[in-house]
Design an enzyme around this catalytic site. Structure first.
Site, PDB file in Angstrom:
ATOM      1  CB  THR A 273      10.862  -0.504  -5.779  1.00  0.00           C
ATOM      2  OG1 THR A 273      10.931  -0.766  -4.377  1.00  0.00           O
ATOM      3  CG2 THR A 273      12.212  -0.782  -6.418  1.00  0.00           C
TER       4      THR A 273
ATOM      5  CG  HIS B  45      12.081  -4.443  -7.513  1.00  0.00           C
ATOM      6  ND1 HIS B  45      11.081  -5.368  -7.679  1.00  0.00           N
ATOM      7  CD2 HIS B  45      12.391  -4.473  -6.197  1.00  0.00           C
ATOM      8  CE1 HIS B  45      10.801  -5.927  -6.515  1.00  0.00           C
ATOM      9  NE2 HIS B  45      11.586  -5.400  -5.597  1.00  0.00           N
TER      10      HIS B  45
ATOM     11  CD  GLU C  61       8.051   0.982  -2.486  1.00  0.00           C
ATOM     12  OE1 GLU C  61       7.197   0.114  -2.738  1.00  0.00           O
ATOM     13  OE2 GLU C  61       9.036   1.198  -3.224  1.00  0.00           O
ATOM     14  CG  HIS C  62      10.885  -0.264   0.735  1.00  0.00           C
ATOM     15  ND1 HIS C  62      10.911  -0.252  -0.640  1.00  0.00           N
ATOM     16  CD2 HIS C  62       9.925  -1.137   1.098  1.00  0.00           C
ATOM     17  CE1 HIS C  62      10.011  -1.096  -1.101  1.00  0.00           C
ATOM     18  NE2 HIS C  62       9.393  -1.640  -0.078  1.00  0.00           N
TER      19      HIS C  62
ATOM     20  CG  ASP D 162      10.477  -6.471  -0.758  1.00  0.00           C
ATOM     21  OD1 ASP D 162       9.682  -5.532  -0.574  1.00  0.00           O
ATOM     22  OD2 ASP D 162      11.605  -6.320  -1.281  1.00  0.00           O
TER      23      ASP D 162
ATOM     24  CG  HIS E 236     -31.755  22.008   7.951  1.00  0.00           C
ATOM     25  ND1 HIS E 236     -32.079  22.436   6.693  1.00  0.00           N
ATOM     26  CD2 HIS E 236     -30.703  21.144   7.802  1.00  0.00           C
ATOM     27  CE1 HIS E 236     -31.264  21.864   5.812  1.00  0.00           C
ATOM     28  NE2 HIS E 236     -30.422  21.071   6.467  1.00  0.00           N
TER      29      HIS E 236
END
Length: 435
Positions: free
Chosen positions: A238, A263, A329-330, A363, A422
């Protein structure tokens, strides 16, 4: 402490000095490959062996009777159940906003393109064990999948020695609250491999997408199976970055840094501030709080690691530049005109604005999703959402006249690419009319 006052940050040279984990320390791809291959070769037998080796206990079976989850729900602490239900309700409301509506556009008369978003048929959710129990991860992953319309969800989590070699009862109770009854007692890289490729002898069918956080073995395994299945991201330890000016509370900044440091020993905690005095106060408050917290040793190791730092810059604009380079991340913004500062951020998993919006809220109960990209991947990846489980799909419908209108230029295009068949496939539809 990194004093970058007076340093020019208008080029990328400063990025080599940013506090980061050494990526090679997280690389366990060789070991993860071996674990996945053993599961592919030997199925549940290998999963049980890996449980005994890594979790210290082997369950009686990999697949768990869903009745066990219902029993766990009946014994769940009522206050915790209420808290989990608040989280479910809020994440469900926020996730519903992420599901795009189908839209159509008429590119020419009689020529219509419709874009719709189709959920994958089946998802695998991984919920880690290890240092803590994470019912919040069940909520974040499962609710996002359900909001997308996924009809089949398999949940995997490691067996716990303290709970009769079963998945933690709080995880089971949360799964029951969300009506998840396909449960597997397995963890680590082997569990990721099992979800990706399936395990015939326990009735585990392969999934289309695997989501959920985990340790470096899980992250490495997700990287290895990407392509066989979709994944959310390679979530690593984290991260929190706080941008703060002189008006911020040193104690609040310290509390938020320590909240993520608890964490994992490899967690990243960074303060970027324009105020030297604040930096000094935060340093003291972090030390005090880290020593006093329950997981003191873990937090202190994370805060002392090369990935954590206090960086002092001249301006908030420079703080934004440094934060974007970290792509955390945060990200918390504790400055004057914090919403304006937030609008200038390009790279962050989630942004928490103002002194009353800590990462801890995200969280658990803010309503946002806490499964977010780490390791600088926020420069190109988003956090987990309903979109993780959705695929945009176009439906094309042309009338006869609309096709005829583009027949000639299409033929020119196709023959320029030396693909005349095509053009002929279109022209065949008008041969009778020409006759």
């Amino acid at each position: 402490m990194l004093d970058w006052r007076g340093r020019a940050l208008d080029d990328r040279s400063f990025e080599t000095d940013l506090p980061r984990l050494n990526a090679s320390d997280l690389d366990v791809s060789e070991a993860a490959t071996e674990l996945i291959n053993k599961v592919r070769e030997r199925g549940s037998e290998a999963l049980l062996e890996q449980s005994a080796r890594f979790d210290g206990v082997a369950p009686s079976s990999v697949r768990l009777d869903p009745g066990t989850a219902k029993t766990a729900l009946n014994t769940l602490d009522p206050q915790l159940r209420h808290a989990i239900e608040i989280g479910i309700d809020r994440v469900r409301l926020a996730s519903a906003l992420q599901v795009p509506e189908s839209k159509s556009v008429e590119v020419a008369p009689g020529a219509v393109i419709t874009q719709r978003f189709v959920p994958v048929s089946r998802a695998g959710v991984y919920v880690p064990g290890g240092k803590a129990v994470y019912p919040s991860s069940v909520v974040m992953n499962v609710v996002a999948a359900q909001a997308a319309g996924v009809s089949s969800i398999a949940l995997a989590s490691p067996p716990q020695p303290d709970f009769e070699a079963q998945i933690h009862p709080t995880i089971l109770a949360t799964a029951a609250l969300l009506d998840i009854d396909e449960l597997y007692q397995m963890g680590g890289a082997g569990a990721v491999g099992a979800l990706a490729y399936g395990v015939v002898d326990i009735g585990l069918d392969p999934v289309s997408v695997i989501t959920g956080p985990g340790n470096r073995y899980v992250a490495s395994a997700k990287r290895l199976v990407k392509g066989q299945v979709g994944i959310d991201s390679e979530a690593g330890p984290t991260e929190i970055v706080v941008i703060a000016d002189s008006g911020a509370s040193a104690d609040i900044v310290a509390a938020d840094l320590v909240s993520q440091a608890e964490h994992d020993e490899l967690a990243q905690a960074v303060l970027i501030t324009t105020d030297w005095d604040l930096a000094q106060r935060v340093l003291g408050d972090v030390e005090r709080r880290a020593k006093a917290t329950l997981h003191s040793e873990r937090a202190q190791m994370a805060l002392a690691g090369q990935q954590s730092a206090i960086i002092v810059v001249d301006t908030v604009a420079q703080a934004v530049v440094v934060s974007d380079a970290l792509a955390p991340e945060h990200l918390e913004i504790l400055t004057e005109k914090a919403l304006d500062v937030a609008s200038r951020i390009r790279h962050a998993g989630a942004i928490f604005v103002g002194s009353d919006t800590p990462v801890s809220a995200g969280d658990y109960l803010a309503g946002s999703n806490h499964v977010l990209p780490t390791g600088g991947r926020a420069t190109f990846q988003s956090g987990l959402s309903a979109l993780t489980f959705l695929r945009p799909q176009q439906i094309v419908h042309y009338s006869h006249d609309a096709l005829k209108e583009i027949s000639e230029p299409l033929g020119i295009f196709a023959r320029a690419e030396n693909l005349p068949a095509h053009a002929e496939a279109v022209e065949a539809r008008f041969l009778t009319e020409e006759d």
